[in-house]
Motif scaffolding. Structure first.
Motif, PDB file in Angstrom:
ATOM      1  N   GLY A 613     -14.298  15.223  15.457  1.00 34.21           N
ATOM      2  CA  GLY A 613     -15.684  15.328  16.007  1.00 34.21           C
ATOM      3  C   GLY A 613     -16.565  15.012  15.062  1.00 34.21           C
ATOM      4  N   THR A 615     -19.222  17.409  14.670  1.00 34.42           N
ATOM      5  CA  THR A 615     -20.246  18.520  14.442  1.00 34.42           C
ATOM      6  C   THR A 615     -19.663  19.942  13.901  1.00 34.42           C
ATOM      7  OG1 THR A 615     -21.517  20.249  15.651  1.00 34.42           O
ATOM      8  CG2 THR A 615     -19.736  19.272  16.932  1.00 34.42           C
ATOM      9  N   PRO A 619     -21.487  22.345  19.695  1.00 34.10           N
ATOM     10  CA  PRO A 619     -21.389  21.031  20.430  1.00 34.10           C
ATOM     11  C   PRO A 619     -22.256  20.959  21.540  1.00 34.10           C
ATOM     12  CG  PRO A 619     -19.483  22.346  21.046  1.00 34.10           C
ATOM     13  CD  PRO A 619     -20.507  23.343  20.178  1.00 34.10           C
ATOM     14  N   LYS A 649     -23.234  15.584  20.053  1.00 28.52           N
ATOM     15  CA  LYS A 649     -22.312  16.325  19.167  1.00 28.52           C
ATOM     16  C   LYS A 649     -20.933  16.683  19.943  1.00 28.52           C
ATOM     17  CE  LYS A 649     -26.141  18.478  16.855  1.00 28.52           C
ATOM     18  NZ  LYS A 649     -26.055  17.510  15.657  1.00 28.52           N
ATOM     19  N   ARG A 651     -17.078  18.304  19.991  1.00 26.41           N
ATOM     20  CA  ARG A 651     -15.825  18.845  19.295  1.00 26.41           C
ATOM     21  C   ARG A 651     -14.660  18.434  19.951  1.00 26.41           C
ATOM     22  NH1 ARG A 651     -16.769  25.192  19.606  1.00 26.41           N
ATOM     23  NH2 ARG A 651     -18.021  24.632  17.908  1.00 26.41           N
TER      24      ARG A 651
END
Length: 793
Positions: A613, A615, A619, A649, A651
């Motif tokens: 990911g 972030t 997210p 963002k 995840r």
């Protein structure tokens, strides 16, 4: 066996005692079906002495009791170590009666003593609310399987005697059960029995002529045809038949002595280096009337020897005085006053007929296998780790590496671990086991055969029923094993899995039942890489089937790569009283986690892959995955998003222990709501790529506060013979479709990502066109790896 010498028949007076013991077992069996009180008929039988609901099966019970009494004799005479395995498990009252007669029942259930009050309690509990089932069940001492479903007795018997050279399994096969597919295949188990290191099975085909309402096939074919059938299976049949008790006693006693001498001779020959030729093992065909010694005529209709004796021959005995009088006459025909003393205890002369201690079939420790269970000697699974310098940049074959781990487990546990599979050990890439052992095989061999030997630890036969049944019998008697199978075809044993899971669920709440090793499945050649075999080989639905069972019993693992598979396999093989389902691909696939990271990930059961990911905080979208191919597609989709929508963002969450998705109130492995919400959020879209049917994820997460945000991609019954990537595209699980899902579900993107969405749709069309032209996937897709720079390493 303790002797190879022929034993003479017992004298006539011993048959009288043996017959009395049989009558006592029959009396207790009838009493269990009918009586609430007045257990010894000290007074006339009244309506209130009879149960309001009559449940149970009488028809097969007298035959089971007859064999039990005769086995007691030979066990004492020869000091045999014997399991009594009953196919017609609905003869439950007989097995309970015999456990009560030899004292085992009172030892494990102290409230049911061997006196009149104990007998009353014994009768009252049978098929009664708060009591015990009518079938041979986990509650029955001496049993190793639930007798409600037919077909598994003979395969369980063979599983029990593998690596138990001193054990004899007396297996009673009902003629109704003999019509089932699993039982028909089970006769071939003798080709996998090594007379040197394994014990012996003595099958007794009990022909009483009828099922619930129809005649049985084997009871209605000529005896010479039946004999040839048994000889064709590799047995030498011995026939015992009749309806006059003392004549049958004499026949059965002589026959048992003869066949036990034959078993001794076969084992002695094999164990002293005699002829290696496979000899015909003996079996017995016992033909007696259905419902023998019960009512002959009821309401003008024949009962004994007909289908009407199958269950409860006399109905409505509480409300029908005529039937109640018949019941009383039936019970008194066994002369209980001659069998039990004034306190209600079995008279001393009959008590002396039962074996002592662990030689009692109801107290044999092999029927409570956890008592005999030894810990596996396990190599350190970390020693088999594959190197992972950067996530998703190198490949390995997960099951091929696991094969080396299993090879060394077999080497370290030469008499307590077996690998079962329906001709798929090589196909599932577990080849390394053949560096240590062979396939068990005691039939003919010819030049060119590969790794066949009587003492092989790998058991392959093209019957999932036999693989499952052998392993169940092996586990239930205190050993360990693994069943590897193609994912689509494990459904063949759905019902067998049901019965074993129910057995485990029940035994967990029986204090005297010791935990046994878990039943471990490894499913490979799975739905996403059955592109060569096509639609018929594509079905991930065994997951759905497994999670139907009680949460305290089932575990489902989807390790995404080699190191996580090793960690999961080690955990499962060490576990007790579970059914563990492991699903792993066998093809070369990307590796993601170093061994230390894999152990941590498997211990958590799921977790954020922060390297994938972009972030550390809240997210915009969660991409979740469970399964090796879904993990690959999620990572490829994540990479596309990071390339084209760097402001988004993302995840990434990988799930290896599927049951972590359930709340902790529903499953021992479940996540607390606060932990689930912290991972998946309560208000952000979750795109979940799943190995199986999408409804499974919804079912596991429907209680979660953010469930309405979860969108699942999985198998949707689209498949054919095609390329691996085309297969995922057919089911909308591909990376391009996952990116489109993100665009459709993240409100902030809106029309700003319309161009990217169109590019993703075009990429799908291009990928399809490439496969149609070249017959393989575009190398840019097939050879995709995670760019190491983007991994943050």
């Amino acid at each position: 066996m303790s002797s190879t010498e022929t034993l003479t028949q017992p004298p006539t007076e011993d048959f009288a005692l043996l017959d009395a013991y049989w009558r006592a077992a029959n009396y207790l069996s009838v009493g269990q079906i009918y009586l609430l009180d007045n257990p010894l008929l000290r007074k006339p039988l009244l309506a209130e002495h009879v149960k309001p609901r009559l449940l149970g099966h009488w028809g097969t019970t007298p035959g089971l009791n007859l064999l039990y009494a005769h086995m007691n004799r030979v066990i004492k005479a020869r000091d045999l170590n014997t399991l009594y395995i009953t196919g017609p498990g609905h003869g439950g009252p007989g097995l309970v009666a015999n456990a009560y007669l030899d004292g085992t029942y009172s030892e494990v259930y102290s409230a049911i003593d061997q006196d009149e009050s104990g007998m009353r309690a014994l009768f009252r509990q049978f098929s009664f609310p708060g009591g015990i089932p009518s079938h041979v069940a986990p509650e029955t001492p001496g049993s190793i399987h639930e007798g409600g479903e037919l077909g598994y007795s003979l395969v369980h018997a063979y599983g029990a005697v593998f690596d138990n050279p001193d054990l004899l399994a007396l297996c009673v096969i009902g003629d109704g059960e003999a019509e089932t597919g699993p039982l028909a295949a089970s006769w071939h188990s003798n080709k996998f029995l090594d007379p040197v290191r394994d014990g012996a099975v003595l099958p007794v085909l009990h022909l009483n002529g009828y099922k619930i309402a129809n005649p049985t096939v084997l009871a209605r074919i000529p005896e010479d045809e039946l004999a040839e059938l048994m000889r064709g299976y590799g047995y030498e049949p011995h026939f015992v038949s009749g309806d006059e008790p003392f004549d049958v006693h004499r026949q059965l006693a002589a026959t048992l002595d003869e066949v036990l001498d034959t078993i001794n001779a076969i084992q002695h020959n094999a164990r002293t280096g005699g002829s290696p030729e496979r000899l015909a093992w003996p079996m017995i065909v016992l033909r007696t009337p259905k419902g023998w010694t019960g009512p002959k005529i009821v309401d003008g209709l024949p009962v004994e020897g007909t289908w009407r004796a199958h269950q409860v021959p006399l109905s409505e005995t509480r409300t029908n005085p005529e039937h109640r009088a018949q019941l009383e006459a039936w019970l008194r025909s066994y002369h209980p006053e001659d069998l039990f003393d004034s306190d209600g205890r079995l008279i001393a002369e009959l008590q002396a007929l039962a074996p002592d201690g662990a030689r009692r079939m109801s107290a044999n420790p092999h029927a409570n296998g956890g008592l005999l269970l030894r810990e596996l000697v396990m190599p350190d699974f970390r020693d088999y780790a594959v190197d992972v310098d950067h996530p998703a940049t190198s490949s390995s074959e997960a099951t091929r590496v696991l094969g080396a781990f299993l090879r060394d487990i077999i080497a370290a546990n030469p008499d307590s671990f077996r690998l079962m599979g329906p001709d798929e050990t090589m196909s599932n890439r577990l080849n390394a086991v053949f560096e240590q052992t062979d396939r068990a095989w005691d039939a003919q061999t010819v030049p060119g055969d590969d790794h066949l030997a009587p003492d092989g630890r790998v058991m392959e036969v093209l019957s999932e029923h036999l693989c499952q049944g052998w392993l169940e019998g092996y586990l239930l008697t205190g050993r360990h094993g693994l069943f590897n199978c193609y994912e689509a075809f494990i459904h063949i044993v759905d019902s067998m899995f049901n019965q074993h899971a129910k057995w485990l669920k029940t035994t967990r709440h029986i204090p005297w039942r010791a935990p046994i090793a878990s039943l471990n499945y490894l499913l490979s050649s799975h739905v996403w890489r059955q592109d060569n075999n096509g639609f018929s080989h594509q079905d991930p639905g065994f997951i759905d089937h497994v999670i139907n069972k009680k949460a305290e019993i089932v575990r489902v693992y989807l390790p995404p790569d080699t190191n996580t598979l090793l960690s999961v396999a080690d955990h499962c093989l060490r576990s007790r009283n579970y059914v563990n389902l492991i699903i792993s691909g066998k093809q070369p696939a990307l590796t993601y986690l170093s061994m230390d990271a894999a152990i941590a990930h498997c211990t958590r059961g799921l977790g954020i892959w922060d390297w994938a990911g972009n972030t550390d905080g809240e997210p915009d979208v969660v991409l979740a995955c469970a399964g090796d191919i879904p993990t690959l597609e999620v990572l490829a989709a994540t990479h596309l998003l990071r390339q084209h929508l760097p402001q988004l963002k993302v995840r990434v969450i990988n799930v290896v222990d599927l049951m972590r998705l359930e709340p902790d109130s529903e499953h021992p492995h479940g996540l607390a709501d606060r932990d689930f919400d912290a991972l998946f959020t309560t208000d952000k879209p979750v795109i979940f790529a799943f190995h199986g049917y999408p409804s499974v994820i919804h079912r596991l997460t429907y209680r979660r506060s953010g469930h309405h945000n979860i969108h699942v991609r999985g198998y949707k019954e689209e498949g054919t013979t095609t390329t691996p990537f085309d297969m995922v595209m057919l089911n909308d699980l591909d990376r391009f479709h996952l990116v489109m899902d993100v665009i459709d579900r993240v409100p902030s993107l809106g029309s700003t990502a319309a161009v990217l969405r169109q590019h993703m749709a075009d990429a799908r069309f291009a990928a399809t066109a490439y496969t149609r032209e070249h017959g393989e996937d575009d190398p840019a897709i097939a050879d995709w790896t995670w760019p190491s720079a983007a991994a943050g390493v």
